[in-house]
Design an enzyme around this catalytic site. Sequence first.
Site, mmCIF file in Angstrom:
data_model
loop_
_atom_site.group_PDB
_atom_site.id
_atom_site.type_symbol
_atom_site.label_atom_id
_atom_site.label_comp_id
_atom_site.label_asym_id
_atom_site.label_seq_id
_atom_site.Cartn_x
_atom_site.Cartn_y
_atom_site.Cartn_z
ATOM 1 N N ALA A 14 -42.306 25.100 52.433
ATOM 2 C CA ALA A 14 -42.850 23.753 52.319
ATOM 3 C C ALA A 14 -41.760 22.752 52.671
ATOM 4 O O ALA A 14 -40.573 23.026 52.531
ATOM 5 C CB ALA A 14 -43.322 23.523 50.891
ATOM 6 N N GLY A 49 -42.813 29.540 52.300
ATOM 7 C CA GLY A 49 -44.187 29.503 52.803
ATOM 8 C C GLY A 49 -44.332 30.253 54.115
ATOM 9 O O GLY A 49 -45.402 30.787 54.418
ATOM 10 N N GLU A 87 -44.675 33.760 53.118
ATOM 11 C CA GLU A 87 -45.996 33.937 52.481
ATOM 12 C C GLU A 87 -47.082 34.103 53.539
ATOM 13 O O GLU A 87 -48.027 34.878 53.365
ATOM 14 C CB GLU A 87 -46.328 32.742 51.582
ATOM 15 C CG GLU A 87 -45.557 32.744 50.272
ATOM 16 C CD GLU A 87 -46.048 31.666 49.337
ATOM 17 O OE1 GLU A 87 -45.728 30.501 49.600
ATOM 18 O OE2 GLU A 87 -46.759 31.984 48.371
ATOM 19 N N GLU A 127 -37.894 30.108 46.778
ATOM 20 C CA GLU A 127 -38.402 28.987 45.981
ATOM 21 C C GLU A 127 -37.695 28.827 44.639
ATOM 22 O O GLU A 127 -37.494 27.720 44.149
ATOM 23 C CB GLU A 127 -39.910 29.141 45.727
ATOM 24 C CG GLU A 127 -40.786 28.816 46.923
ATOM 25 C CD GLU A 127 -40.938 29.960 47.921
ATOM 26 O OE1 GLU A 127 -40.186 30.957 47.819
ATOM 27 O OE2 GLU A 127 -41.808 29.850 48.802
#
Length: 710
Positions: free
Chosen positions: A65, A112, A115, A137
Amino acid sequence: MAHYLKSERDGGIVTLTLDNPDAAVNTVSPAWVDEMIAFFEDVKGDEGVTGVIVTSAKSGFMAGADLKFILDTPMTAADAFAFSQRATRMHRLIETCGKPVVAAIGGFALGGGYELALACTYRVVADDPKAVVGLPEVNVGLLPGSGGTQRLARMIGVEKASEVLLGGGSYAPLKALEIGLVDLVEPASSVIDAARAWLATNPDPVRPWDRKGFSLPESDGLLKQTTAGWFTMASARLRAKYGDNYPAPISILTCLFEGVQVPLDKGLLVESRHFARLIADPVSRNIIRTTFVNKGLAEKGARRPADVPPSKVARVGILGAGMMGAGIAYSAAKVGIEVVLLDTTMEAAERGKAYPAKLLAKQVERGQSSQDEADALLARIRATTDYADLAGVDLIVEAVFEDTAIKADVTRKAEAVTGAHALFASNTSTLPISQLAEAFSRPEDFIGLHFFSPVDKMALVEVIMGKRTSPAALARALDFVAQISKTPIVVNDSRGFYTSRVFQTFIHEGMELLREGVSPALIENGARQAGMPIGPLALLDEVTLTLPMIIVRQTEREDPSFRRPTSMVVAEKMVDELSRPGRSGGGGFYEYPEGGSKRLWPELATYFPVAAEQPDVEEVKQRILYIQAIETARCLEENVLLHPADGDIGSVLGWGFPTWTGGTLSLIDTVGLPTFVAECDRLAQQHGARFAPPQSLRDRAASGGSYLIG
Ligand code: NAD
């Protein structure tokens, strides 16, 4: 029209290329998620599509992100839950679109980005050390909020997943393959071909956890019977490590524990709820603001006068080849700068050069550097006693003994042989820069560059402006700091500058607590529970108890308005009466048995009796953190600090003020200024005027202001 994505169709195979036109890296943003959803809805409904390859037009596959977006976008827990769920639904759509999807990873896939790879059916990664994967994160107080915790646990098992998630590391391709984070490692040039080849095998697009009878990977068979026990043990370990200061690790563990006991879709809800909680919590924002956003801005020259042309140091002269000089020499030579390392004897100069040699030997042994690279770096460092060798340097960094006369002497000698354009920097930790500049004929080109020890590990450099230092000199100094990849803060000249001054309040508060009769164990534990890396008494033993004594006595001599802290009696008793100046002097507040671990000196209670009534640990924690925050606010009021962000960065990177607070000034903002002022008034009443908040802080609180947040 597609903004972030490009797609190309070849028969039944669609290649989807991630290509953010607004930045050098692909990041997760709401608009990107929307485009991805639209794309995969089409794929799902298109019977002609038999497989999808997801790749990137950038050198990296995808980062996580956009942290600046997270920091700048106020989100309630409900907003954050919705944000997480939307990205989660996108990933769920990818893995249930009925077509096999391959992530073709040519560069880093982090957060992300990884992910997304996890949501694909298969992962091929380039055999390139830069193509790392991972979920970092936790390092910014968050957890992967779009399926990362749930898919990883189902792919590699809870125990291994917890190591990856809690460690927050990046994994090089072969290691990633070994752990099961990727499925195939291929030469960079054939990643796409390998993805195509895999699709040609007609793979089943249904993920294992969407098939009947799925159970966690075999390695977790034992674990499943004792999951609750494992969870209890693991959370106890995390609590011991982080206390209550960092909520993310415990949340990650809870997501794993609760999430794997329910079907994936329910697990994804658990994850989103925890993600939302972490986003709404000030800790993640504090970490992101200081260690990512503001640190990044400082490194990119936020404090650099813009109208000065950029400069580069080709050759640096370092005066003094001691601990600091040797470290600075290494940092400069590492980025290709020619170094002249000067000391009084050839033996001392060579000893200085031996330090980088030792660091490099270790790196070669660990495979972090090749012998050729190490040899080339060392060849750039020239040890000497001859000032004539300094001819032609762009910069001098002085790091001789902390003595005004010696520093003046070497400054004059160096100036005599360097050209008129050389910038002169002193690495003094306490002596006023403006005073040292008197030995130099061009005080406008004289500046402080305060490095931290050990220089090769510590990123911070405190740049100190003397009274007559010019903006051009500041710009050049900052260019050098950037060149050697360090993080600068800029402060004005004053006693102790910023970092040493505030750091002193920490160790004095520790001694003051002892003087008041607080148990030494409570002082040390309180400081560590607050998040300080080491207790004040243990730290004093390392830096020696004579250090604060020298500083206090010197300040008394030079500043008649200075009031001696009552804590000085502790240092004086320890050093002058008990001959316990610290670890290097055979012992201090601790004793250091041969072959055993250190322990608090049992005799301490004889000389500093422990009071019958002890404060609550919360009070100890508060005193230790608040005294540093108040002193920082004073530095800002007195214009020693020029920017609140530098106060935060300097405290976290300089002396280990806890990251969860975001730094000394973010701590005040997080507590809330009116509450902080009220608490300080109470502490001042109970413990002394040093806790009285400065007027500018009162005014800021009264006007509803803050330092950095809001
Ligand atoms: P050090 O004692 O390890 O090294 C000082 C070196 O300077 C020695 O090698 C000595 O031989 C040399 N030297 C002394 N007089 C000299 C002269 N006339 N000409 C040439 N060389 C001479 O000290 P250090 O810890 O490296 O500190 C150096 C400076 O950096 C000091 O001003 C200190 O306050 C400052 N500093 C130290 C630290 C730290 O943690 N040690 C941190 C920040 C700043």
